[in-house]
Design a protein around this motif. Structure first.
Motif, short mmCIF file in Angstrom:
data_model
loop_
_atom_site.label_atom_id
_atom_site.label_comp_id
_atom_site.label_asym_id
_atom_site.label_seq_id
_atom_site.Cartn_x
_atom_site.Cartn_y
_atom_site.Cartn_z
N ASP A 38 33.83 27.20 33.49
CA ASP A 38 33.28 28.39 32.82
C ASP A 38 33.55 29.62 33.69
O ASP A 38 32.79 29.94 34.60
N GLU A 39 34.64 30.31 33.39
CA GLU A 39 35.06 31.45 34.21
C GLU A 39 34.00 32.54 34.26
O GLU A 39 33.68 33.07 35.33
N SER A 40 33.45 32.90 33.10
CA SER A 40 32.47 33.99 33.05
C SER A 40 31.23 33.68 33.89
O SER A 40 30.74 34.53 34.63
N LYS A 41 30.73 32.47 33.78
CA LYS A 41 29.55 32.07 34.53
C LYS A 41 29.80 32.12 36.03
O LYS A 41 28.98 32.62 36.80
N PRO A 66 43.65 29.46 39.93
CA PRO A 66 42.98 30.49 39.13
C PRO A 66 42.03 31.31 40.01
O PRO A 66 41.32 30.75 40.86
N ALA A 67 42.02 32.60 39.80
CA ALA A 67 41.23 33.49 40.66
C ALA A 67 39.75 33.14 40.65
O ALA A 67 39.09 33.18 41.69
N TYR A 68 39.22 32.76 39.50
CA TYR A 68 37.78 32.50 39.44
C TYR A 68 37.41 31.24 40.24
O TYR A 68 36.32 31.17 40.82
N ILE A 69 38.33 30.28 40.30
CA ILE A 69 38.05 29.08 41.10
C ILE A 69 38.11 29.40 42.58
O ILE A 69 37.25 28.98 43.37
N THR A 70 39.13 30.16 42.98
CA THR A 70 39.24 30.58 44.38
C THR A 70 38.01 31.36 44.81
O THR A 70 37.42 31.09 45.87
N ARG A 71 37.61 32.33 44.00
CA ARG A 71 36.46 33.16 44.35
C ARG A 71 35.16 32.37 44.33
O ARG A 71 34.27 32.58 45.17
N GLY A 72 35.04 31.46 43.37
CA GLY A 72 33.83 30.65 43.30
C GLY A 72 33.66 29.76 44.51
O GLY A 72 32.59 29.71 45.12
N LYS A 73 34.72 29.07 44.90
CA LYS A 73 34.64 28.20 46.07
C LYS A 73 34.42 29.00 47.35
O LYS A 73 33.69 28.57 48.25
N ALA A 74 35.06 30.16 47.42
CA ALA A 74 34.88 31.00 48.61
C ALA A 74 33.45 31.50 48.71
O ALA A 74 32.88 31.59 49.82
N ALA A 75 32.85 31.82 47.57
CA ALA A 75 31.46 32.29 47.58
C ALA A 75 30.52 31.19 48.05
O ALA A 75 29.55 31.45 48.78
#
Length: 257
Positions: free
Chosen positions: A151-154, A215-224
């Motif tokens: 879920d990219e938006s979430k 995908p950018a959202y996966i990279t940013r999510g894991k980094a967060a």
């Protein structure tokens, strides 16, 4: 620069000096002598009392974008006692250029900023930082759930909240006095260390760095999520018992990924 001889500043003083106004001060890039063609003119308007109307407003004046902020002396003095406000208020007051000050109260406020000692509010800074870390546990759970559901938006919305919360926590806990919002990210990275794991996760979560073929959202999510772990490590010696259960359980969740 003698602002009192500048025609535009003189016109500002005339237009802004009204009943109930105690004095005026330039802050921001103009006060620091770092203004460019794209800089707005930041003016603090110290008043006897605040009205119910907006206390911050933008105006176009003689071809300049002018930021007008109405505030009281007491309001700014109080900011010096709250660490999340002090990181901005102290440098701003220290560098402000007083334009008018009939009572001398603005000069007294500036001197209070010059005399400011961060150590007096370090316990409050630690408390604020731990509250932020504890509160960000909710965003961690949302990111984990969003990643599992693709879920990219979430994920991105939770990353947004977590990133801001943890950045605030670290800047306040370390007492990073911000002379300019334009250098916010520079100050954080230089203080923590550009090669520190926290900073590397910080940059990925922000989107300043990218990882190819992901995908950018996966990279940013894991980094967060990594940023949460690294922040907890930075705070490990100051986490109070009342928050430890939530924080440790959140870290255990991350260990299962």
């Amino acid at each position: 620069m003698n602002f009192h001889e500048d025609p535009f500043i003189k016109s500002l003083i005339t237009r802004l000096t009204q009943s109930g106004v105690l004095g005026l001060a330039l802050v921001g890039s103009y006060a620091r002598g770092q203004n460019t063609a794209h800089s707005d003119v930041d003016v603090d308007i110290f008043v006897e009392s605040l009205s119910r109307e907006a206390n911050y407003i933008l105006r176009n004046m003689d071809g300049h974008l002018v930021s007008l902020k109405y505030l009281t002396i007491e309001q700014e003095r109080t900011s010096l006692t709250h660490p999340e406000k002090a990181i901005w208020a102290v440098p701003g007051l220290r560098q402000m250029v007083i334009l008018t000050d009939d009572t001398g109260s603005i000069a007294g406020l500036k001197q209070a900023a010059q005399d400011f000692n961060w150590q007096k509010i370090q316990p409050a800074a630690d408390e604020y930082a731990n509250e932020e870390l504890m509160g960000c546990a909710e965003e961690v759970h949302k990111i984990v759930g969003g990643l599992k559901a693709n879920d990219e938006s979430k994920v991105l919305y939770a990353v947004w909240g977590l990133f801001n919360g943890l950045a605030n926590a670290v800047t306040v806990q370390r007492g990073m006095l911000m002379e300019s919002e334009n250098r916010y990210f520079d100050v954080i990275q230089q203080t923590i260390g550009i090669d520190h794991p926290w900073t590397k996760s910080f940059r990925l979560a922000l989107g300043a760095d990218i990882i190819a073929d992901a995908p950018a959202y996966i990279t940013r999510g894991k980094a967060a999520l990594d940023l949460y772990k690294h922040t907890a490590q930075l705070f490990q010696n100051i986490i109070p018992e009342k928050h430890r259960d939530v924080i440790e359980n959140t870290l255990q969740l991350l260990d299962t990924l």
